[in-house]
Design an enzyme around this catalytic site. Structure first.
Site, mmCIF file in Angstrom:
data_model
loop_
_atom_site.group_PDB
_atom_site.id
_atom_site.type_symbol
_atom_site.label_atom_id
_atom_site.label_comp_id
_atom_site.label_asym_id
_atom_site.label_seq_id
_atom_site.Cartn_x
_atom_site.Cartn_y
_atom_site.Cartn_z
ATOM 1 N N LYS A 113 0.792 -1.651 -0.030
ATOM 2 C CA LYS A 113 -0.205 -0.038 0.043
ATOM 3 C C LYS A 113 0.363 1.640 -0.121
ATOM 4 C CE LYS A 113 -4.513 -0.509 0.580
ATOM 5 N NZ LYS A 113 -6.133 -0.809 1.317
ATOM 6 N N LYS A 194 -9.070 -4.804 -13.555
ATOM 7 C CA LYS A 194 -9.820 -5.818 -12.613
ATOM 8 C C LYS A 194 -10.628 -4.547 -12.031
ATOM 9 C CE LYS A 194 -8.876 -7.224 -7.756
ATOM 10 N NZ LYS A 194 -8.348 -5.941 -6.497
ATOM 11 N N LYS A 197 -12.606 0.370 -6.950
ATOM 12 C CA LYS A 197 -12.618 1.818 -7.295
ATOM 13 C C LYS A 197 -11.627 3.291 -8.047
ATOM 14 C CE LYS A 197 -12.063 3.112 -3.393
ATOM 15 N NZ LYS A 197 -11.866 3.928 -2.057
#
Ligand code: TRP
Ligand code: SF4
Length: 326
Positions: A113, A194, A197
Site C-alpha cells: 500500500k 480488475k 474504485k
C-alpha cells in the site's frame, strides 16, 4: 450457541459489483449459519484519509444502506459502526503496548500500500498500526471466523500472533480466530482491468438503470472483434466474464457459440448482460430508496447494533483488564 463471525469494511467509497459478488454475497450467506457481526470501520478509513475526512460520514451511511439493500439482515446480524464502540480504541491502545514494531513493518499489505499510494503521506503511526486496530476489532468479539479476502490474511495472522502474545504474557483471554476465505469471482471492470474504485471502471450498486446500460455500451470487448462479421473469442472478453457470473448456464453456452460464429453482435450480447444485471440489482434499488427516505430507521439499527456490540466488547475488556491487572 452457534459460532460467531465478524467482519468489517472501510467506508471509502460507494460499493461496486465486485464488492457485492465477493464479500457481500458471502456475508449474506453466513447469516444463515452463524451469529454475525458486521461493522463499518470508520476509524480505519482515517489511516489513509486523515487529511481529508469530509466524506467518511457520508460513506459510512452509504455503506450501511448498501449492506441492508443487498440482504444483510439487522434482525439476525449485529450491524454497527466501529467508532460508536470506544472499546475498539482502548484495546488498540493496550495491544500497541505489546506489538513489536518489526511485526508491523514486515506486513506485506503495509509495504504494498505504501508503494502504491504515493500521493499521500503514509509515514504515520496510524497507518503502520492499522493491523493492530484490526486485531482489536476482531479479538474484542472472540469470533470463530473472520470472512476476508486474500489481501487481509497478513492482518489475520498478526491478529493470531497478538492473541498468543497476550495470552502468554498475561492470561489466556483470546481464542485464535480463523479466516473464512471468500472466493472472489474474477470481476472485471468496464475497461477490462480488475474492477476497482481506483481505476474508475466500476459498476456501483447505487448506479441507476440508465447508468448501468450506458456503462455496458462503452465496455471493452474482445479487442480482435472489430466488425460485426468478425468472429469473437469470449475467453478474452470482459463482457463474457459478466455472463459467467450472472447469466444462466444456457445463455452462457448460447452466447459462447454465437460469439465464436459471429451469430450475435456485441451490442445484443451486452444488452443481455445489462438485463440480468438490472434484474439482479433492482430489488436493492427499492430498498435503497426506502432507506434513504427513513434516516431514523437506519439510526435505530446502528444504535441497537452499538448496544449489542458494546455489551460483548465490555465483557472482553473486563477479562483483559483483569488479566493485565489494570
Ligand atoms: N481491513 C479490512 C479491509 O480493508 C477492514 C477491516 C477493519 C476488517 N477491521 C476489520 C475486516 C476486522 C475484518 C475484521 O477490508
Ligand atoms: Fe464479447 Fe459478447 Fe462481443 Fe463476444 S459477442 S466479443 S462475448 S461482447
Amino acid at each position: 450457541m452457534s459460532n460467531r463471525v465478524l467482519s468489517g469494511m472501510q467506508p471509502s467509497g460507494h460499493l461496486h459489483l465486485g464488492n457485492l459478488l465477493g464479500a457481500l454475497d458471502n456475508w449474506k450467506a453466513l447469516q444463515d449459519q452463524y451469529q454475525c457481526f458486521f461493522f463499518v470501520a470508520d476509524w480505519h478509513a482515517l489511516s489513509t484519509n486523515y487529511a481529508d475526512t469530509s466524506r467518511i460520514k457520508e460513506y459510512t451511511q452509504s455503506l450501511l444502506i448498501d449492506w441492508l439493500a443487498t440482504g444483510i439482515d439487522p434482525t439476525r446480524s449485529t450491524v454497527f459502526v466501529q467508532s460508536s464502540v470506544p472499546d475498539h480504541a482502548i484495546l488498540h491502545l493496550l495491544l500497541s503496548m505489546i506489538v513489536p514494531v518489526p511485526w508491523l513493518e514486515r506486513n506485506p499489505t503495509y509495504k504494498e500500500k505504501q508503494e502504491e499510494i504515493t500521493e499521500k503521506d503514509l509515514t504515520t503511526y496510524g497507518f503502520l498500526g492499522y493491523p493492530v486496530l484490526q486485531a482489536a476489532d476482531i479479538l474484542l468479539y472472540k469470533p470463530d471466523f473472520v470472512p476476508v479476502g486474500k489481501d487481509q490474511l497478513p492482518h489475520l495472522e498478526l491478529t493470531r500472533e497478538l492473541a498468543r502474545r497476550f495470552n502468554n504474557l498475561y492470561q489466556p483471554v483470546f481464542p485464535e480466530p480463523k479466516e473464512h476465505l471468500t472466493r472472489f469471482p474474477k470481476v472485471t471492470g468496464t475497461d477490462g482491468r480488475k474492477m476497482s474504485k481506483s481505476y474508475h471502471n466500476t459498476i456501483n450498486l447505487s448506479d441507476s438503470e440508465p447508468e448501468i446500460r450506458q456503462k455496458l455500451k462503452t465496455m471493452v470487448t474482445d479487442p480482435a472483434r472489430v466488425r460485426r462479421t468478425d468472429k469473437g473469442n469470449p475467453d478474452v472478453c470482459p463482457v463474457y466474464d459478466f455472463h459467467k457470473i450472472l447469466s444462466p448456464r444456457a445463455v452462457q453456452e448460447q452466447v459462447n457459440q454465437d460469439c465464436r460464429a459471429a451469430a450475435i453482435g456485441c451490442i445484443d450480447c451486452k444488452k443481455l448482460v445489462a438485463d440480468v444485471m438490472v434484474e439482479r440489482l433492482a430489488p436493492s434499488w427499492e430498498v435503497r430508496t426506502e432507506l434513504t427516505a427513513k434516516p431514523d430507521y437506519l439510526d435505530n439499527i446502528i444504535q441497537e447494533g452499538r448496544d449489542k456490540a458494546s455489551t460483548i466488547a465490555h465483557e472482553t475488556m473486563q477479562d483483559v483488564k483483569e488479566a493485565m491487572k489494570i
